[in-house]
Design a protein around this motif. Sequence first.
Motif, mmCIF file in Angstrom:
data_model
loop_
_atom_site.group_PDB
_atom_site.id
_atom_site.type_symbol
_atom_site.label_atom_id
_atom_site.label_comp_id
_atom_site.label_asym_id
_atom_site.label_seq_id
_atom_site.Cartn_x
_atom_site.Cartn_y
_atom_site.Cartn_z
ATOM 1 N N GLY A 97 40.475 36.449 52.882
ATOM 2 C CA GLY A 97 40.111 35.433 51.298
ATOM 3 C C GLY A 97 41.626 34.560 51.138
ATOM 4 N N LEU A 98 43.010 34.860 50.941
ATOM 5 C CA LEU A 98 44.061 34.196 50.154
ATOM 6 C C LEU A 98 44.378 32.590 51.542
ATOM 7 N N ARG A 99 43.643 32.630 52.260
ATOM 8 C CA ARG A 99 43.449 31.235 53.863
ATOM 9 C C ARG A 99 42.506 31.052 53.118
ATOM 10 N N GLY A 100 41.074 31.090 52.469
ATOM 11 C CA GLY A 100 39.408 30.650 52.857
ATOM 12 C C GLY A 100 38.804 30.312 53.605
ATOM 13 N N ILE A 101 39.357 31.762 54.623
ATOM 14 C CA ILE A 101 38.605 31.268 55.705
ATOM 15 C C ILE A 101 37.142 31.837 55.628
ATOM 16 N N MET A 131 38.241 44.943 48.871
ATOM 17 C CA MET A 131 39.290 43.651 48.450
ATOM 18 C C MET A 131 39.077 42.186 47.679
ATOM 19 N N GLN A 132 39.342 42.419 46.673
ATOM 20 C CA GLN A 132 39.248 40.802 45.871
ATOM 21 C C GLN A 132 40.056 39.632 46.285
ATOM 22 N N VAL A 133 39.757 38.352 45.925
ATOM 23 C CA VAL A 133 40.613 37.401 46.292
ATOM 24 C C VAL A 133 41.009 36.407 44.711
ATOM 25 N N GLU A 146 33.466 39.726 47.541
ATOM 26 C CA GLU A 146 33.492 40.613 46.641
ATOM 27 C C GLU A 146 32.363 41.683 46.861
ATOM 28 N N SER A 147 31.231 40.507 47.312
ATOM 29 C CA SER A 147 30.142 41.375 47.288
ATOM 30 C C SER A 147 29.547 42.091 49.481
ATOM 31 N N GLY A 169 46.346 46.093 39.734
ATOM 32 C CA GLY A 169 46.055 44.806 39.077
ATOM 33 C C GLY A 169 46.606 44.137 38.195
ATOM 34 N N GLY A 170 47.705 43.678 37.774
ATOM 35 C CA GLY A 170 47.853 43.071 36.194
ATOM 36 C C GLY A 170 48.856 43.644 35.704
ATOM 37 N N ASN A 171 49.622 44.909 36.828
ATOM 38 C CA ASN A 171 50.208 45.920 35.633
ATOM 39 C C ASN A 171 51.750 45.306 36.776
ATOM 40 N N GLU A 172 52.732 45.041 35.569
ATOM 41 C CA GLU A 172 53.947 44.937 36.434
ATOM 42 C C GLU A 172 54.466 45.783 36.520
ATOM 43 N N ASP A 173 54.466 47.164 35.986
ATOM 44 C CA ASP A 173 54.806 48.201 36.766
ATOM 45 C C ASP A 173 54.680 48.815 37.600
#
Length: 202
Positions: A97-101, A131-133, A146-147, A169-173
Amino acid sequence: MRSLFIFLIAFTFVQAQSPEQKSILFFGDSITAGLGVDKSQAFPALIQQKVDSAGLNYEVINGGLSGETSAGGLRRIDWVLQRKIDVFVLELGGNDGLRGIELSSTKDNLQQIIDKVKSKYPDVQIILAGMQVPPNLGQEYTRQFESMYPELAEENGLPLIPMILDKIGGNEDLMQSDGIHPTPKGHRVIAETIWEKLEPLL
């Protein structure tokens, strides 16, 4: 002498009846590998602690490889399956997903991995971790990505962890500064999420 002979027979019988240790393989990318933390702090090691505490006779194997794509996983799955696997947790696709494959390619690779595992060990229990992108790849790609995991889980009758990083996700701790990889505390949260699905299968 006779009592010693009886003892040896009994000991041999007990050994023969002792169940062999089974194995749980976590097959994934840097999330599974524990990039940025000590391997003992990564969630597979934490799952081993839970298994041991529950008195279950399983060995947890960390099959994570940083940077791994679904195609890379497909290339190495045959080698990994040389060892008997009883439970297989599949955590791949994030780097695709990060590579847009192309998602059709990712889904096909994941399906082939599932097929190979089932073919090699028909009694294996498989859990799929989703996972999510990031949304910068476009709403349509993000939605389809996602689906993809629920579709694979339904088509193969597999238990699904919809989003392995959902609670951190989104939690710096709980996330390292790169915003992708969990901290030791984040791995503890992931271990709890996985254990909810895994424990009933063991």
